[in-house]
Design an enzyme around this catalytic site. Structure first.
Site, mmCIF file in Angstrom:
data_model
loop_
_atom_site.group_PDB
_atom_site.id
_atom_site.type_symbol
_atom_site.label_atom_id
_atom_site.label_comp_id
_atom_site.label_asym_id
_atom_site.label_seq_id
_atom_site.Cartn_x
_atom_site.Cartn_y
_atom_site.Cartn_z
ATOM 1 N N GLU A 196 4.462 -3.974 -5.812
ATOM 2 C CA GLU A 196 4.661 -3.049 -4.700
ATOM 3 C C GLU A 196 5.174 -3.753 -3.446
ATOM 4 O OE1 GLU A 196 1.161 -0.832 -3.576
ATOM 5 O OE2 GLU A 196 2.008 -0.375 -1.619
ATOM 6 N N SER B 233 5.621 1.761 0.169
ATOM 7 C CA SER B 233 4.947 2.964 -0.280
ATOM 8 C C SER B 233 5.389 4.077 0.656
ATOM 9 C CB SER B 233 3.438 2.746 -0.188
ATOM 10 O OG SER B 233 2.751 3.739 -0.907
ATOM 11 N N ARG C 278 6.004 -9.624 1.881
ATOM 12 C CA ARG C 278 6.329 -9.495 0.455
ATOM 13 C C ARG C 278 7.841 -9.592 0.226
ATOM 14 N NH1 ARG C 278 1.942 -5.168 -2.134
ATOM 15 N NH2 ARG C 278 0.110 -6.385 -1.498
ATOM 16 N N ARG D 245 -1.413 -10.728 -0.691
ATOM 17 C CA ARG D 245 -2.501 -9.962 -0.075
ATOM 18 C C ARG D 245 -3.153 -10.779 1.028
ATOM 19 N NH1 ARG D 245 -4.595 -5.414 -2.125
ATOM 20 N NH2 ARG D 245 -3.486 -5.828 -4.070
ATOM 21 N N ARG E 287 -5.717 -6.135 7.639
ATOM 22 C CA ARG E 287 -6.573 -5.458 6.673
ATOM 23 C C ARG E 287 -7.673 -6.400 6.226
ATOM 24 N NH1 ARG E 287 -2.067 -1.938 3.220
ATOM 25 N NH2 ARG E 287 -1.123 -1.063 5.108
#
Length: 428
Positions: A350, A353, A391, A278, A263
RNA sequence: GGAAGGGUGGCAGAGUGGUCGAAUGCACCGGUCUUGAAAACCGGCAAGGCGCAAGCCUUCGAGGGUUCGAAUCCCUCCCCUUCCGCCA
């Protein structure tokens, strides 16, 4: 893609529900495009019909050996107008398509209405955050202290938001992914899939990353067209059913796939710049389901539970949030986020999801099954992280840290670590 | 990278300028027969769009072109198969 029939028949209600996302829907713009499209399409089809009839006449006349000069001359007139109209129709349809492609999915009735993150609704909590008798470090200090996590090296080799892991930590990272794959494929009934990490534009369009979110993607230039690095395994795996009619009896399809995700994180400068939260590149184990429309909400609950099982087996405290209308992704009709407890941040963050896209992706992909009447019908698609590997590593480091800076390995992962129980500083 | 052959309905596979949205087979659905099933026979059966409907339009890998008319002819691109080369 939203169902255009819904917009034609219940425009105001649909617009009102879409507005709960906080993105205004331009009803006047839509009406104008529709009126334009309809007028041009009707006239174009009349002319096409005339052309077809005319061409047939010419053929018949020729077959009878008659002279066709006059007929052919007449056709010229039709074709001049038709050519112009067809161009205008293509233009009108392209405008309408561009408009529709940008319209987000309709939130499900059970989704809490809200503006943003603060309005998400907690569903349940599992596991109590551990009380530390010493100052808990964050994963960056822990990993660097162990000499096995190196952000400076990631920057040197690639740039910011990349990392290098080594030794037991790198092994643990691999073990986490393996553990998840094993769990979902053996206990939850998912078929393991290995899929391309680079995809074409059609695939990105199918799952909804294109056309609106190209700025989030890494582009691989190609002759004429572009390829893209996948931002999630959702893209290649869901596109398995693109342009296909799945036999009804083979539903539901359940796939699990481990891939790196890429990303660009454009637009998130300054956000989570420290550590592994991130990154431009991270690993994720993704769950994807393709189901009958009447089964998709049960499937969402089941899929979410499958992701939760990972956290439970790792003894990581977490909570489940129902995202509100203002926070769910554009393609999603309903989303649950799993948030894991990070002691250093004293916050839930988070880690997964899980979304039901209903027919939004299926319509873009033309992914269908044959229903009881033998007619093709759009499937529903779902996916969820099960879980984000990086994560999860962060959560393990922080939750399982010891006063001396070592990290205890959760029991469930020890089989993947040759039985090793702790990660300690290794000789460099 | 070079050479050759291909991309047509859910699948297989005909079709090389007009009456082709497309033969045939398989699959599927309905019926006859049968105690039931199978077999056999009869019938139906592509998708999408517009329309209250009748019906009309579009689609034979994608895009462009020729033509009154293109699945069919021409150009470009993509993909697949086989062979050669290179290579993890």
């Amino acid at each position: 893609m939203i169902d255009v029939q819904l917009l034609r028949t219940q425009l105001d209600e649909v617009a009102a529900r879409l507005a709960t996302r906080g993105v205004p829907f331009d009803t006047d713009g839509f009406r104008a495009l529709e009126i334009e499209r309809k007028a041009i399409q009707t006239r174009t089809q009349e002319l096409q019909s005339a052309r077809n009839a005319h061409a047939k006449k010419v053929g018949q006349a020729k077959a009878r050996g008659e002279d066709t000069t006059v007929l052919v001359a007449e056709a010229g007139g039709i074709n001049r107008e038709l050519g112009e109209l067809e161009a205008r129709l293509a233009d009108a349809q392209r405008q309408l398509n561009d408009f529709l492609a940008g319209v987000p999915n309709l939130p499900h009735a059970s989704v809490p209405v809200g503006k943003g993150e603060a309005d998400n609704v907690e569903q349940r909590r599992c596991g109590a955050p551990r009380e530390f008798e010493f100052a808990a470090k964050d994963h960056v200090d822990l990993g660097e202290g162990l000499g096995q996590l190196d952000f400076a090296l990631g920057s040197k080799i690639a740039g910011s938001r990349f990392v290098v892991m080594r030794g037991a930590l790198a092994r643990l990272h691999r073990g986490i992914a393996q553990f998840m794959l094993d769990l979902h494929s053996t206990e939850h009934g998912y078929t393991e899939v290995y899929a391309p990490y680079i995809v074409n534009a059609d695939s990105m369009y199918g799952t909804g990353q294109l056309p609106k979110f190209e700025q989030d993607l890494f582009i691989v230039p190609r002759s004429e067209e572009k390829w893209y690095l996948i931002p999630t395994a959702e893209v290649p795996v869901t596109n398995i059913v693109r342009d296909t009619i799945v036999p009804g009896e083979s539903l539901p399809l359940k796939f699990v796939c481990h891939t790196p995700c890429f990303r660009s994180e454009a637009g998130s400068y300054g956000k989570d710049t420290r550590g592994m939260i991130r990154q431009h590149q991270f690993d994720k184990v993704e769950l994807v389901q393709v189901v009958r429309p009447d089964a998709s909400y049960d499937a969402l609950e089941a899929l979410t539970a499958h992701a939760e099982t990972v956290l439970q087996k790792l003894d990581l405290p977490y909570r489940v949030m129902a995202l509100c209308t203002g926070d769910i992704g554009a393609a999603s009709a309903k989303t649950y986020d799993l948030e894991v407890w990070l002691p250093a941040q004293k916050a839930y963050r988070e880690i997964s999801s899980c979304s039901n896209f209903e027919a939004y992706q299926a319509r873009r992909m033309q992914a269908r099954f044959r229903n009881a009447r033998g007619k093709p019908e759009l499937v529903h698609t779902l996916n969820g992280s099960g879980l984000a590997v990086g994560r999860t590593l962060v959560a393990i480091l922080e939750n399982y840290q010891n006063a001396d800076g070592s990290v205890t390995i959760p029991g469930a992962l020890r089989p993947y670590m040759r039985g090793q129980e702790r990660i300690e500083k290794e000789a460099a």
